[in-house]
Write a protein that holds these residues in place. Structure first.
Motif, PDB file in Angstrom:
ATOM      1  N   THR A  25      -9.234  -5.233  -0.548  1.00 44.71           N
ATOM      2  CA  THR A  25      -9.036  -4.868   0.790  1.00 44.71           C
ATOM      3  C   THR A  25      -8.866  -5.843   1.664  1.00 44.71           C
ATOM      4  O   THR A  25      -9.618  -6.920   1.606  1.00 44.71           O
ATOM      5  N   ILE A  37     -10.010   1.236   2.207  1.00 47.68           N
ATOM      6  CA  ILE A  37      -9.216   2.062   1.655  1.00 47.68           C
ATOM      7  C   ILE A  37      -8.632   3.389   2.135  1.00 47.68           C
ATOM      8  O   ILE A  37      -7.269   3.424   2.333  1.00 47.68           O
ATOM      9  N   SER A  83       0.737  -1.181  -0.089  1.00 50.46           N
ATOM     10  CA  SER A  83      -0.163  -0.087   0.004  1.00 50.46           C
ATOM     11  C   SER A  83       0.914   1.331  -0.023  1.00 50.46           C
ATOM     12  O   SER A  83       0.272   2.455  -0.060  1.00 50.46           O
ATOM     13  N   THR A 131      -5.281   5.511   1.839  1.00 52.08           N
ATOM     14  CA  THR A 131      -4.363   4.829   0.915  1.00 52.08           C
ATOM     15  C   THR A 131      -3.580   5.865   0.009  1.00 52.08           C
ATOM     16  O   THR A 131      -2.352   5.863  -0.392  1.00 52.08           O
TER      17      THR A 131
END
Length: 433
Positions: free
Chosen positions: A268, A233, A201, A236
């Motif tokens: 995810t 998320i 990530s 990110t």
């Protein structure tokens, strides 16, 4: 002892800058580099553009050494890794001349006549550095001090969610299906019409996703899956236009656009437990039983960790979590630190009290913490050189001005079930418990 050289491990940006500062201080540096030239690891991401502009990528002492050679410092722009090498690191290494030795691998550091256990006379014993040269011959060097600027690039973290290689991961790496470096434009082009999984990530993962999305736009049969350990998320994509490092903000914006355009499928909460390789295709399986479609290539970009093996006879004072110097770790630990500059630090924070004369600098000084900037390393080595030269006042007068988001991971706690609750890049620091 003062007639002995200071051994610097690694001819990257911080290692060469350390040598420049030492020469100005009247010390004799000897830079040992495993590769065949300066910036060997930078060359592995030579196509990637830096977050920092040119003025922040040139060390002050290095610039002063280069000035008599007719070298002119680039004044603006964001170089690629390759441009950083050709326009700065190579000229600097050439100016340092015999102080840099290539194809010399350090295999161990100790004290003359002292193993890790023996204390009597340890402080006054010189360092002994074991090396293997380009011809495979073993030898030793004696040094008054050792500065480890070897970085962490050669120690990538695995895909396995528990910090260990996932079951079958090594098999995939051996088969060439699993790789740990950002793909080059040449490799991404050759991967057209295939399925590629990117694990990670951070900024390297975003770089890979952007490159692959460009291929998918031109060749719609190309499929890109982006697997994140985090449960949501969250942040990110970083701070975008609000990032104090514009190039880094643009990276997150471009990655976000690739996902929004449907060029990249984001998954995810995927914590890899196993990688099954069959006929040169790999299937990732998560701890919760989910499996991704078989992939032709898996790009693992989950960060790095320090190689401490050749320092096993040294009495290091390291944080048990980050493997960074104990005094520095609280300021860079992503478990408790969010946005803001790294506080000024130098020889005092980087020292190991039971091993005077030993310093770990550069990216390696951050242990497993993310997002290290060149400016941080240049100030580190300036302070360390002053300390080794006996100018303790200058060593402690550390000044460090970084962009406001210069230390945060940009991804909050990447392994948290829901990283959006963890403060992230531009939120308040989470409360330590």
């Amino acid at each position: 002892m003062l007639e002995l050289p200071v051994v610097v491990i690694g001819a990257g940006p911080q290692g060469l800058a350390a040598a420049a500062h030492m020469l100005e201080r009247g010390l004799t540096p000897l830079v040992l580099e495993t590769g065949g030239g300066p910036g060997t690891t930078v060359a592995q991401w030579s196509h990637v553009r830096t977050f920092s502009p040119w003025p922040e990528l040139v060390d002050a002492a290095a610039g002063r050494i280069l000035l008599p050679t007719g070298w002119a410092a680039p004044e603006s722009g964001y170089p690629t890794g390759g441009e950083w090498i050709t326009e700065y690191l190579t000229p600097l290494a050439q100016a340092l001349g015999p102080h840099v030795r290539y194809r010399t691998r350090v295999t161990g550091v100790s004290r003359r006549g002292h193993d890790r256990v023996l204390s009597a006379g340890r402080d006054s014993a010189p360092f002994v550095v074991h090396v293997i040269d380009r011809d495979g011959r073993e030898s030793t060097l004696t040094a008054q001090a050792v500065v480890d600027a070897s970085g962490t690039w050669m120690q990538p973290n695995p895909a396995g969610a528990d910090g260990l290689p996932a079951l079958g991961e090594r098999e995939g790496a051996a088969a060439g299906v699993v790789t740990y470096t950002p793909p080059t434009p040449q490799s991404t082009t050759s991967w057209a019409d295939q399925h590629i999984v990117v694990v990670g990530s951070g900024h390297s993962a975003m770089t890979a996703v952007i490159e692959l999305a460009a291929v998918a736009r031109e060749r719609p049969a190309t499929r890109v899956t982006w697997a994140l350990r985090r449960g949501a998320i969250g942040d990110t994509f970083g701070g975008g236009a609000s990032d104090a490092l514009p190039q880094r903000g643009a990276l997150g914006t471009a990655a976000h656009a690739a996902v929004d355009a449907g060029l990249v499928t984001m998954i995810t909460g995927f914590r890899t437990e196993r990688i099954d390789v069959v006929d040169r295709r790999a299937t990732l399986l998560a701890e919760d039983g989910r499996a991704l479609e078989p992939a032709d290539h898996i790009v693992v970009l989950t960060g790095f960790r320090p190689d401490l093996s050749f320092l096993s006879e040294m009495r290091l004072e390291l944080d048990p979590v980050l493997q960074a110097p104990l005094k520095l770790a609280p300021a860079i630990d992503p478990n408790v630190h969010s946005c803001g500059s790294v506080p000024p630090h130098g020889a005092t924070e980087l020292a190991h009290p039971e091993e005077p004369g030993l310093f770990v600098v550069g990216m390696k000084s951050y242990g497993r913490a993310p997002t290290f900037l060149a400016l941080t390393g240049y100030e580190q080595v300036r302070s360390v050189a002053a300390e080794l030269a006996g100018d303790h006042d200058a060593a402690r007068q550390v000044e460090l001005v970084l962009p406001e988001t210069g230390v945060c991971s940009g991804a909050g706690l990447a392994d948290a079930p829901d990283a959006s609750d963890q403060g992230g890049c531009c939120g308040p620091a989470p409360v330590a418990t």
